[in-house]
Design an enzyme around this catalytic site. Structure first.
Site, PDB file in Angstrom:
ATOM      1  CG  ASN A   9      -1.831   1.236   1.465  1.00 39.88           C
ATOM      2  OD1 ASN A   9      -1.810   2.018   0.367  1.00 39.88           O
ATOM      3  ND2 ASN A   9      -2.266   1.336   2.567  1.00 39.88           N
ATOM      4  CE  LYS A  11       0.070   3.434   4.824  1.00 43.40           C
ATOM      5  NZ  LYS A  11       0.104   3.432   6.177  1.00 43.40           N
ATOM      6  CG  HIS A  96      -5.662   1.790   5.384  1.00 46.54           C
ATOM      7  ND1 HIS A  96      -5.382   2.591   6.182  1.00 46.54           N
ATOM      8  CD2 HIS A  96      -4.792   0.752   5.162  1.00 46.54           C
ATOM      9  CE1 HIS A  96      -4.265   2.481   6.389  1.00 46.54           C
ATOM     10  NE2 HIS A  96      -3.735   1.333   5.764  1.00 46.54           N
ATOM     11  CD  GLU A  98      -2.861   5.576   6.979  1.00 46.84           C
ATOM     12  OE1 GLU A  98      -2.919   5.834   5.867  1.00 46.84           O
ATOM     13  OE2 GLU A  98      -2.244   5.080   7.553  1.00 46.84           O
ATOM     14  CD  GLU A 168      -3.525  -2.858   7.444  1.00 44.79           C
ATOM     15  OE1 GLU A 168      -2.463  -3.082   6.927  1.00 44.79           O
ATOM     16  OE2 GLU A 168      -4.058  -1.788   7.334  1.00 44.79           O
ATOM     17  N   GLY A 174       2.429   1.907  10.870  1.00 45.67           N
ATOM     18  CA  GLY A 174       3.222   3.313  10.571  1.00 45.67           C
ATOM     19  C   GLY A 174       4.158   3.615  11.851  1.00 45.67           C
ATOM     20  CB  SER A 213       5.351  -1.748  11.829  1.00 44.96           C
ATOM     21  OG  SER A 213       4.911  -0.486  12.115  1.00 44.96           O
TER      22      SER A 213
HETATM   23  C1  PEP Z   1      -0.893   0.012   6.029  1.00 45.50           C
HETATM   24  O1  PEP Z   1      -1.089   1.161   5.975  1.00 45.50           O
HETATM   25  O2  PEP Z   1      -1.463  -0.727   5.580  1.00 45.50           O
HETATM   26  C2  PEP Z   1       0.303  -0.222   6.706  1.00 45.50           C
HETATM   27  C3  PEP Z   1       0.304  -1.721   7.281  1.00 45.50           C
HETATM   28  O3  PEP Z   1       1.374   0.531   6.926  1.00 45.50           O
HETATM   29  P1  PEP Z   1       2.803   0.229   7.746  1.00 45.50           P
HETATM   30  O4  PEP Z   1       3.339  -1.179   7.181  1.00 45.50           O
HETATM   31  O5  PEP Z   1       3.626   1.432   7.170  1.00 45.50           O
HETATM   32  O6  PEP Z   1       2.592   0.045   8.943  1.00 45.50           O
END
Ligand code: PEP
Length: 257
Positions: A9, A11, A96, A98, A168, A174, A213
């Site tokens: 992703n 973003k 997601h 976000e 998630e 992040g 992460s």
């Molecule tokens: C995500 O935004 O789906 C995600 C898992 O981000 P990150 O790997 O940067 O934590």
């Protein structure tokens, strides 16, 4: 054997040139991918057409990070499923965290988008996960359970073959903090049981990705957990070496379905 699914992703990151270069490197390396892992990337909307064209004949599929629930109309600034389908996307990420927190997307909106996505036959990644406060007050299962039941309302057994769930934990996205492999596996088992209650045996074929992460150092251990069927990767998917290292780890793992 169950095919693992690793999706990047991107973003709201990269320039067009960086996105094209990353796609070209992925396309070159994908030649060596066996058919053991499904790999996808989700660039920003404005880069989708370029990335779709570069990856058109490769084993890597391209997806959008979001789409509107409506098919067309007066929705200024929005992008429909038909539009992303037309340029070659086969995948979409919905719900997601976000989108849920910054753009106030509710479970019922995610549910409407999911139904539209499935009518376009997209491989559809539904994201769920708890906040830090919800985990600390031991509400993870309650929150994830509600997100799943409301977002999956009306989805039929026949449609689940197109569905991927991404667990998630919001506190791990992040932040550099990852759920421990055991913590993640435990929530994945919970999710699997909810899917079984709704879809019966068909639930067994739904891949449940972990996201939060994931990087080249922790991917192998996370992906080795029995209930973790792949990864949704944010930051580490922006760098070719780290993303490809995660894919290579996934290639080494055998999982029976
Ligand atoms: C995500 O935004 O789906 C995600 C898992 O981000 P990150 O790997 O940067 O934590």
């Amino acid at each position: 054997m169950k095919k693992l699914s690793v999706v990047g992703n991107w973003k709201m990151n990269l320039t067009l040139e960086e996105a094209r270069n990353l796609a070209i490197r992925l396309s070159n390396e994908a030649v060596n991918l066996e058919d053991k892992v499904d790999v996808g990337v989700c660039p920003p909307f404005v880069f989708l057409k370029d990335v779709c064209d570069i990856l058109k004949d490769s084993k890597i599929c391209v997806g959008a990070q979001n789409m509107n629930a409506e098919r067309s109309g007066a929705y200024t600034g929005e992008i429909s499923g038909a539009m992303i389908k037309e340029i070659g996307c086969s995948l979409v990420i919905l719900g997601h965290s976000e989108r849920r927190t910054i753009f106030h997307e509710s479970n019922s909106l995610v549910n409407a988008k999911l139904h539209t996505a499935l009518t376009y036959d997209f491989n559809t990644i539904l994201c769920v996960g708890e906040s830090l406060e919800e985990r600390e007050t031991e509400r993870t299962e309650e929150v994830v359970g509600i997100q799943l039941s409301e977002s999956l309302k009306g989805v039929t057994k026949g449609q689940v073959r197109k569905l991927i769930i991404a667990y998630e934990p919001v506190w791990a996205i992040g932040t550099g903090k990852t759920a421990s492999p055991e913590q993640a596996n435990c929530v994945h088992s919970f999710i699997r049981n909810i899917l079984k209650n709704q879809f019966g045996e068909a639930a067994q074929g739904v891949r449940i990705q972990y996201g939060g992460s994931v990087n080249s150092k922790n991917a192998k251990e996370l992906l080795s957990q029995p209930e973790i069927d792949g990864a949704l990767v944010g930051g580490a998917s922006l760098d070719f070496e780290s993303f490809f290292s995660i894919i290579s780890d996934a290639l080494k793992i055998e999982k029976s379905s």
